[in-house]
Write an enzyme that holds these catalytic residues in place. Structure first.
Site, mmCIF file in Angstrom:
data_model
loop_
_atom_site.group_PDB
_atom_site.id
_atom_site.type_symbol
_atom_site.label_atom_id
_atom_site.label_comp_id
_atom_site.label_asym_id
_atom_site.label_seq_id
_atom_site.Cartn_x
_atom_site.Cartn_y
_atom_site.Cartn_z
ATOM 1 N N GLY A 13 1.135 -7.288 4.268
ATOM 2 C CA GLY A 13 0.094 -8.070 3.596
ATOM 3 C C GLY A 13 -0.134 -9.464 4.153
ATOM 4 N N SER A 14 0.134 -9.660 5.447
ATOM 5 C CA SER A 14 -0.106 -11.007 5.991
ATOM 6 C C SER A 14 -1.604 -11.314 6.048
ATOM 7 C CB SER A 14 0.546 -11.172 7.366
ATOM 8 O OG SER A 14 -0.100 -10.376 8.319
ATOM 9 N N ASN A 15 -2.432 -10.287 6.241
ATOM 10 C CA ASN A 15 -3.882 -10.533 6.222
ATOM 11 C C ASN A 15 -4.363 -10.860 4.812
ATOM 12 O OD1 ASN A 15 -5.318 -10.146 8.938
ATOM 13 N ND2 ASN A 15 -3.785 -8.516 8.905
ATOM 14 N N MET A 91 -3.001 1.848 5.330
ATOM 15 C CA MET A 91 -2.734 2.905 6.306
ATOM 16 C C MET A 91 -3.001 4.284 5.701
ATOM 17 S SD MET A 91 -2.315 1.113 8.767
ATOM 18 C CE MET A 91 -1.368 0.367 10.055
ATOM 19 N N LEU A 93 -6.505 6.964 5.253
ATOM 20 C CA LEU A 93 -7.952 7.119 5.494
ATOM 21 C C LEU A 93 -8.711 7.233 4.176
ATOM 22 C CD1 LEU A 93 -8.761 9.653 8.352
ATOM 23 C CD2 LEU A 93 -9.375 7.231 8.171
ATOM 24 N N ASN A 108 -12.827 -3.567 7.460
ATOM 25 C CA ASN A 108 -11.488 -3.227 7.962
ATOM 26 C C ASN A 108 -11.147 -4.161 9.115
ATOM 27 O OD1 ASN A 108 -9.063 -1.670 8.259
ATOM 28 N ND2 ASN A 108 -9.986 -0.696 10.053
ATOM 29 N N HIS A 110 -8.849 -4.237 12.645
ATOM 30 C CA HIS A 110 -8.128 -3.362 13.569
ATOM 31 C C HIS A 110 -7.508 -4.222 14.671
ATOM 32 C CE1 HIS A 110 -7.026 0.295 15.548
ATOM 33 N NE2 HIS A 110 -7.460 -0.225 16.684
HETATM 34 C C1 GAR Z 1 -2.664 -5.470 10.906
HETATM 35 O O1 GAR Z 1 -2.277 -5.788 12.218
HETATM 36 C C2 GAR Z 1 -3.891 -4.599 10.925
HETATM 37 O O2 GAR Z 1 -4.755 -4.888 11.981
HETATM 38 C C3 GAR Z 1 -3.293 -3.231 11.089
HETATM 39 O O3 GAR Z 1 -2.154 -3.255 10.267
HETATM 40 C C4 GAR Z 1 -1.612 -4.574 10.246
HETATM 41 C C5 GAR Z 1 -1.347 -4.952 8.810
HETATM 42 O O4 GAR Z 1 -0.643 -6.171 8.742
HETATM 43 N N1 GAR Z 1 -4.196 -2.209 10.725
HETATM 44 C C6 GAR Z 1 -4.363 -1.086 11.420
HETATM 45 O O5 GAR Z 1 -3.693 -0.821 12.394
HETATM 46 C C7 GAR Z 1 -5.419 -0.151 10.883
HETATM 47 N N2 GAR Z 1 -5.708 0.875 11.832
HETATM 48 P P1 GAR Z 1 -0.500 -6.943 7.373
HETATM 49 O O6 GAR Z 1 -0.034 -5.928 6.337
HETATM 50 O O7 GAR Z 1 0.539 -7.978 7.646
HETATM 51 O O8 GAR Z 1 -1.845 -7.537 7.016
#
Ligand code: GAR
Length: 207
Positions: A13-15, A91, A93, A108, A110
């Site tokens: 969940g850093s985003n 993660m 679909l 989203n 990526h």
């Molecule tokens: C992120 O790097 C995002 O781009 C990727 O998962 C990570 C989640 O990080 N998503 C994918 O690969 C989707 N195909 P987070 O949980 O720290 O936000």
């Protein structure tokens, strides 16, 4: 009008955190009304709790099909009057029905420069392929895999001695920069989709 946002996250969940922080510090014209996860152990849920954001977990294994699972999510989102769904490391679909229901209202992120290196291992795939430049992409979600219209991209160089870990860190840094911006553009009604292309209105006047 302030948009009601649901963030979907399966892991760290850093985003999500970057979007919460941006909203606190700069404002998104949006309110994070809900954090949803398919994984009860997702650290993203603790981030939601710390920030007094409602969190909901639904376990896909409690449902017979993806469609039934997504039907429950749709009910949840409609109950919360959600305007925008932000997939942030979700993660799992989403079903075509879900995409149709929230047409042009699902974003989203990526961790690669789409359309290269789609799928679940964008960073590793790019690293192992040996590309010299990769990056991150925020896009609208359509019914395909990582195939919807692109909103923002940012590139990073891969130097020849770089480790995967260094690259991951670099990619996450640019993700945290571009995702809140894309969410803000959406919440300010500044995204105009024309076929595959997304125009950002007033891009030069305001950040
Ligand atoms: C992120 O790097 C995002 O781009 C990727 O998962 C990570 C989640 O990080 N998503 C994918 O690969 C989707 N195909 P987070 O949980 O720290 O936000």
């Amino acid at each position: 009008m302030v948009k009601r946002i649901a963030v979907f996250a399966s892991g760290y969940g850093s985003n999500l955190q970057a979007i919460i922080d941006y909203n606190k510090n700069n404002g998104l014209n949006g309110e994070i009304a809900l954090v949803f996860s398919n994984n009860k152990n997702a650290y993203a849920l603790s981030r939601a709790n710390k920030n007094n954001i409602r969190s909901v977990i639904l376990d896909p294994s409690d449902y017979g099909t993806r469609e039934e699972f997504d039907k429950s999510i749709i009910e949840l989102l409609e109950g919360e009057r959600i305007d925008l769904v932000v997939l942030a490391g979700y993660m799992f679909l989403v079903s075509p029905e879900f995409v149709r229901k929230f047409k042009n209202r699902i974003l989203n992120i990526h961790p690669a420069l789409l359309p290269s290196f789609k799928g679940t291992h964008g960073i590793k795939d790019a690293y192992e392929y040996g590309v010299k430049v990769t990056g991150a992409t925020v896009h609208f979600v359509d019914e395909g895999l990582d195939s919807g219209p692109i909103i923002v991209q940012k590139a990073v160089d891969i130097s020849q001695d770089e480790s995967m870990e260094d690259l991951e860190e670099k990619i996450h840094r640019v993700e945290h920069e571009i995702y809140p911006l894309a969410v803000k553009y959406f919440c300010e009604d500044r995204l105009k989709i024309e076929g595959r292309k997304v125009k950002i209105l007033n891009k030069n006047n305001i950040k």
